[in-house]
Design an enzyme around this catalytic site. Sequence first.
Site, PDB file in Angstrom:
ATOM      1  N   ASP A  70       0.900  -1.095  -0.009  1.00 10.73           N
ATOM      2  CA  ASP A  70       0.083   0.019   0.037  1.00 10.73           C
ATOM      3  C   ASP A  70       0.891   1.271  -0.053  1.00 10.73           C
ATOM      4  O   ASP A  70       1.884   1.112   0.600  1.00 10.73           O
ATOM      5  CB  ASP A  70      -0.925   0.122   1.287  1.00 10.73           C
ATOM      6  CG  ASP A  70      -2.174   0.832   1.034  1.00 10.73           C
ATOM      7  OD1 ASP A  70      -3.145   0.263   1.238  1.00 10.73           O
ATOM      8  OD2 ASP A  70      -2.198   2.077   0.777  1.00 10.73           O
ATOM      9  N   ARG A  81     -14.971   2.715   7.414  1.00  7.82           N
ATOM     10  CA  ARG A  81     -15.058   1.137   7.038  1.00  7.82           C
ATOM     11  C   ARG A  81     -13.597   0.571   7.084  1.00  7.82           C
ATOM     12  O   ARG A  81     -13.196  -0.620   7.221  1.00  7.82           O
ATOM     13  CB  ARG A  81     -15.510   0.629   5.421  1.00  7.82           C
ATOM     14  CG  ARG A  81     -14.344   1.511   4.434  1.00  7.82           C
ATOM     15  CD  ARG A  81     -14.994   1.689   3.002  1.00  7.82           C
ATOM     16  NE  ARG A  81     -14.105   2.122   2.206  1.00  7.82           N
ATOM     17  CZ  ARG A  81     -13.803   3.601   2.249  1.00  7.82           C
ATOM     18  NH1 ARG A  81     -14.454   4.399   3.004  1.00  7.82           N
ATOM     19  NH2 ARG A  81     -12.843   4.161   1.417  1.00  7.82           N
ATOM     20  N   CYS A 196     -15.735   2.891  -5.591  1.00  7.04           N
ATOM     21  CA  CYS A 196     -16.285   3.086  -4.445  1.00  7.04           C
ATOM     22  C   CYS A 196     -16.343   4.574  -4.336  1.00  7.04           C
ATOM     23  O   CYS A 196     -17.297   5.159  -3.625  1.00  7.04           O
ATOM     24  CB  CYS A 196     -15.775   2.537  -3.439  1.00  7.04           C
ATOM     25  SG  CYS A 196     -16.190   0.531  -3.418  1.00  7.04           S
ATOM     26  N   CYS A 347     -29.486  -2.401 -27.273  1.00  4.49           N
ATOM     27  CA  CYS A 347     -29.201  -1.138 -26.831  1.00  4.49           C
ATOM     28  C   CYS A 347     -29.813   0.048 -27.950  1.00  4.49           C
ATOM     29  O   CYS A 347     -30.486  -0.325 -28.407  1.00  4.49           O
ATOM     30  CB  CYS A 347     -27.753  -1.201 -26.815  1.00  4.49           C
ATOM     31  SG  CYS A 347     -26.708  -1.045 -28.309  1.00  4.49           S
TER      32      CYS A 347
END
Length: 389
Positions: A70, A81, A196, A347
Amino acid sequence: MATLTISPTAQLSKDEILRYSRHLIMPEVGMEGQLKLKQARVLCIGAGGLGAPLALYLAAAGVGTLGIVDFDVVDFTNLQRQVIHDTNDVGRPKLESARDTILDINPNVEVIPYETRLTSENALDIFRDFDLVADGTDNFPTRYLVNDACVLLGKPNVYASIFRFEGQASVFYAKEGPCYRCLYPEPPPPGLVPSCAEGGVLGVLPGIMGCIQALEAIKLILGKGEPLIGRLLIFDALGMRFRELKLRKNPECPVCGKNPTIHELIDYEQFCGIRGEEHKPDVRVPEITAVELKELMDEGRTPVLIDVREPHEYQICRIPGSKLIPLGEVPARMHELNSADEIVVHCRSGARSAQAVDFLMKSGFRKIHNLKGGILAWSDQVDPTMPKY
Ligand SMILES: [Zn+2]
């Protein structure tokens, strides 16, 4: 996963025996299983929503070595969260904060931090030393990168993803089942699947899905139970329902199939960025004309009609009885479709629906057709009152 062999000198200290006593008294874990956990090396990709519960539970369970990749810094919007970080950690690197919390929970764990962006250049070197990888990323380039690196190295990839109220989990392990590319051969068109950050996520959801990843990782290490290999678990938090989709290995998969074309890591930004543009050449799929469709409907044999346009287009006009599943949601919502039904996808002009039909055929749907010319053709050939736009 190749069964972990326990080194003959491995043992638990008196403190560890007390700490893990609830594991040790279960025959499925026992001393042998706990030593396997202690020797296991798990790599968590990301210390965010999924990585938080994942790393916490793996640490508490006694997994001996946890690598974490990370490069982010904790911010206030994470705290809803990402429970491995607390309010005082805002502004700190996530890796530092995660390591502190892990060592508070279990000082026996060795944390190996990789403060870097995972790339095609460093992924294989980082992955090589771990027994399994748990993918907690939130973007498609990294997801394909993690998948391909795991396939190339022969390692299991414990996968989960989350969006709003829905989660998915699986174990992609090409030696024994399908990989992520078998399920999603191509990334969705850029911009069609909101992140998100754009679409939101209920804070508890990554908690549940990250715990499922931790559980699957522990089962793989112990060699117990039925792993999620070949199964996609789909969790609907609002309905509080778990569903399961059987996944098959795609023999044509470019990375784990019979004749793989990907032998090394590629440029994943490019792979995910240039797909799905307007200029993408038409894919060849089975078609039905507007007139043929109308005849079926008049005969009372109306197929399941799927409209893959966007909601704001659906508000402009629609073929009666059609169900809206925007193209970008088709992969996540294909469980709503029954492959035993006759399905016609449409579509506006037939291009996006051809992509959807192509995708669904690769996912095992056979009784499926593209409406040639889309709603424009329907307006021209069947119902002139249908607005064109
Ligand atoms: Zn594959």
